[in-house]
Scaffold this active site. Sequence first.
Site, PDB file in Angstrom:
ATOM      1  N   SER A  98      43.458  26.380 -16.173  1.00  0.00           N
ATOM      2  CA  SER A  98      43.328  27.530 -16.094  1.00  0.00           C
ATOM      3  C   SER A  98      42.499  28.068 -14.818  1.00  0.00           C
ATOM      4  O   SER A  98      43.300  28.276 -13.905  1.00  0.00           O
ATOM      5  CB  SER A  98      42.067  27.599 -17.119  1.00  0.00           C
ATOM      6  OG  SER A  98      41.530  29.143 -17.572  1.00  0.00           O
ATOM      7  N   ASP A 213      48.151  31.707 -26.091  1.00  0.00           N
ATOM      8  CA  ASP A 213      46.931  32.483 -25.161  1.00  0.00           C
ATOM      9  C   ASP A 213      45.719  33.537 -25.126  1.00  0.00           C
ATOM     10  O   ASP A 213      47.690  34.240 -24.734  1.00  0.00           O
ATOM     11  CB  ASP A 213      47.100  31.111 -23.683  1.00  0.00           C
ATOM     12  CG  ASP A 213      46.064  31.194 -23.013  1.00  0.00           C
ATOM     13  OD1 ASP A 213      44.934  31.524 -23.492  1.00  0.00           O
ATOM     14  OD2 ASP A 213      46.253  30.647 -21.465  1.00  0.00           O
ATOM     15  N   HIS A 241      44.130  28.554 -26.021  1.00  0.00           N
ATOM     16  CA  HIS A 241      44.524  28.274 -24.307  1.00  0.00           C
ATOM     17  C   HIS A 241      44.182  27.482 -23.377  1.00  0.00           C
ATOM     18  O   HIS A 241      43.459  26.439 -22.834  1.00  0.00           O
ATOM     19  CB  HIS A 241      43.282  29.241 -23.522  1.00  0.00           C
ATOM     20  CG  HIS A 241      43.171  29.350 -22.419  1.00  0.00           C
ATOM     21  ND1 HIS A 241      43.540  29.459 -21.180  1.00  0.00           N
ATOM     22  CD2 HIS A 241      41.816  28.794 -21.277  1.00  0.00           C
ATOM     23  CE1 HIS A 241      43.304  28.964 -19.934  1.00  0.00           C
ATOM     24  NE2 HIS A 241      42.522  29.358 -20.211  1.00  0.00           N
TER      25      HIS A 241
END
Length: 260
Positions: A98, A213, A241
């Site tokens: 991320s 996601d 995610h």
Amino acid sequence: MGYYVTVESGVNLFVEDINPVGNKTVVFLHGWPLSHKQFEYQFNVLHFMGYRCIGIDWRGFGNSDKPISGYNFDRLADDIRTIVDVLQLDNFTLVGHSTGGAISIRYMSRHNGYGVSNLVLVDAAAPIGFSTETANRFLIQALNDRPKMMREVTDNFFFQYITSTFSEWFFQLGLQAAGWSTAAIIITLRDEKLYTDLQKILVPTLIVHGIHDKVIPFTQAQELNQKISNSQLVPFRYSGHGSFWEERDKFNQLLRQFIG
């Protein structure tokens, strides 16, 4: 073993160094607003396979110091370079999840990929991070009711079912961060772009992204794959995610194969 590395005067970052005598080194950069502990289910496995696993809490998060400034991608990438220099790391695999993926990309660009032999981008917040609408909503929550914000992050993070106890553990990871660093990264994810960085990545790059996601759309992984030379994209079909946890056996096996 855990210790602190000074990255600038008065700022010390926490480093978890698992199996320091391992024959191959993997450096993990966590996502916002978490800590290196998110990779517990990688550390559990990889050190038994002979890998040295280094988890870094970036400034403002986890067990690291929490200064009031330094939350742009340049400074965060410079922090990583300092740790690489202090630990004398070379020929290592850099894994970024991320926002950690965005920091990894800036590190590769700003520091010419110093010491990195392979790059792994996991649900990376790149080449853009949050939309203005999402960022502004999170920013208001972070400054007024940060636990509510973290609960929303937790609820939208995973595609697969998580237990209430796991949810609470994950929730508490996010609350370890300082309020000001949590908010500052939201602004960075809203305002900084990484398009010009991508062409400077020359090492073999593995892109892992959950197709469900809700935080960073899968289309962004496809864009990374198109713009990073020598990259491969592996869709994770049962993940949101959190592919590093939701399909951890597949993820760990893929990581081992990629590192070699």
